[in-house]
Design an enzyme around this catalytic site. Structure first.
Site, PDB file in Angstrom:
ATOM      1  N   HIS A 126      -5.173 -11.791  -8.244  1.00 10.60           N
ATOM      2  CA  HIS A 126      -4.482 -10.645  -7.644  1.00 10.60           C
ATOM      3  C   HIS A 126      -4.717 -10.715  -6.136  1.00 10.60           C
ATOM      4  CE1 HIS A 126      -2.910  -6.703  -6.888  1.00 10.60           C
ATOM      5  NE2 HIS A 126      -4.058  -6.302  -6.382  1.00 10.60           N
ATOM      6  N   GLY A 137     -10.800   9.104  -5.281  1.00  7.95           N
ATOM      7  CA  GLY A 137      -9.911   8.327  -4.408  1.00  7.95           C
ATOM      8  C   GLY A 137      -8.433   8.527  -4.698  1.00  7.95           C
ATOM      9  N   ARG A 178     -13.795 -11.929   4.035  1.00  8.33           N
ATOM     10  CA  ARG A 178     -13.662 -11.811   2.571  1.00  8.33           C
ATOM     11  C   ARG A 178     -15.020 -12.011   1.880  1.00  8.33           C
ATOM     12  NH1 ARG A 178      -9.373 -11.367  -0.842  1.00  8.33           N
ATOM     13  NH2 ARG A 178      -9.635 -12.240  -2.922  1.00  8.33           N
TER      14      ARG A 178
END
EC number: 1.1.1.37
Length: 334
Positions: free
Chosen positions: A187, A14, A98
């Site tokens: 975060h 990635g 989410r």
């Protein structure tokens, strides 16, 4: 030169890994005397891309890099590790709740936690970057009961660096002149960037950030919002998520675990909240100010918390508690 250490990076084909691997392999993280074996894990469809990354690492002709092992198998990837940097996670797709994201990632991090438990050294240090990083880290730790939970941390250093940089830009100094900013909590956009205890070097004199900036409404308003929403702003502009800055933050985070924090300075990282003195509930993976020595972190104790901070710290703890409850539900059925 000593024995090589084994370092795993997941999501190795990635964007973030592409910026990260060169820095690790050339000695920016573990020092110029520490040889290493890089283990690169990704999913099977990415193996061809990963071969290209391996070729490039070989072509860098780096003296510290003893071996590169690309794999899609956890039993190969997690064997005898000294450090695991878990970058790979299920990205949030458009229209995805989410909750769906949490479910997909619980599966990944339960499996990787179990692999750490079974194959890695018991002294392994595990850094989780893949989002939602705090909860992914908690799930990995819970799935690796034989590895001390203090060995698990998640990345909030990018937020920490963003906060430092915003203060430096505002004052026209370098980021190096700013120290002891804090990221509290998750975060996510509920994180609380706190500069009540931060210091800045202005013309050779160390002063508090509030005193130096003299603009409380900016510090309590736009500054916090800018840091909270910086990741989204990068995606909007670049059409891709932060990679170069994330890789730099991972290097900072891991280097500090390895070599310790400088005297008089503390850094932010997501760690297990057990035994904290800041009223954060136990058994959460929450970002705190820490100091590190001999590869062991400790909470920075005794910082006074005002009402403004308390409210922000509680809000992000509430979000993390909800995330944890959802994830633990999925964990029992995963």
């Amino acid at each position: 030169m000593g024995e090589p250490i084994r370092v795993l990076v997941t999501g190795a084909a990635g964007q973030i890994a592409y910026s990260l691997l060169y820095s690790i392999a050339k000695g920016d993280v573990f020092g110029k005397e520490q040889p290493l074996v890089l283990v690169l894990l990704d999913i099977t469809p990415m193996m061809t891309v990963l071969e290209g990354v391996v070729m490039e690492l070989q072509d860098c002709a780096l003296p510290l890099l003893r071996e590169v092992i690309p794999t899609d198998k956890e039993e190969v990837a997690f064997k005898d590790l000294d450090i695991a940097i878990l970058v790979g996670s299920m990205p949030r797709r458009e229209g995805m709740e989410r909750k769906d994201l949490l479910k997909a990632n619980v599966k990944i991090f339960k499996s990787q936690g179990a692999a750490l438990d079974k194959y890695a050294k018991k002294t392994v240090k595990v850094v989780v970057v893949g989002n939602p990083a705090n909860t992914n880290c908690l799930i990995a730790s819970k799935s690796a009961p034989s590895i001390p939970k203090e060995n698990f941390s998640c990345l909030t250093r990018l937020d920490h660096n963003r906060a430092k940089s915003q203060i430096a830009l505002k004052l026209g100094v370098t980021s190096n002149d700013v120290k002891n900013v804090i990221i509290w909590g998750n975060h996510s956009s509920t994180q609380y960037p706190d500069v009540n205890h931060a210091k800045v070097n202005v013309k050779g004199k160390e002063v508090g950030v509030y005193e130096a900036i003299k603009d409380d409404s900016w510090l309590k308003g736009d500054f916090i919002l800018t840091v909270q929403q910086r990741g989204a702003a990068v995606i909007k502009a670049r059409k891709l998520s932060s990679a170069m800055s994330a890789a730099k933050a991972i290097c900072d985070h891991v280097r500090d675990i390895w070599f310790g924090t400088p005297a008089g300075e503390f850094v932010s990282m997501g760690v297990i909240s057990d035994g904290n003195s800041y009223g954060v509930p136990e058994d959460l993976l929450y970002s705190f100010p820490v100091v590190i020595k001999d590869k062991t972190w400790k909470f920075v104790e005794g910082l006074p918390i005002n009402d403004f901070s308390r409210e922000k710290m509680d809000l992000t703890a509430k979000e993390l508690t909800e995330e944890k409850e959802t994830a633990v539900e999925f964990l029992s059925s995963a």
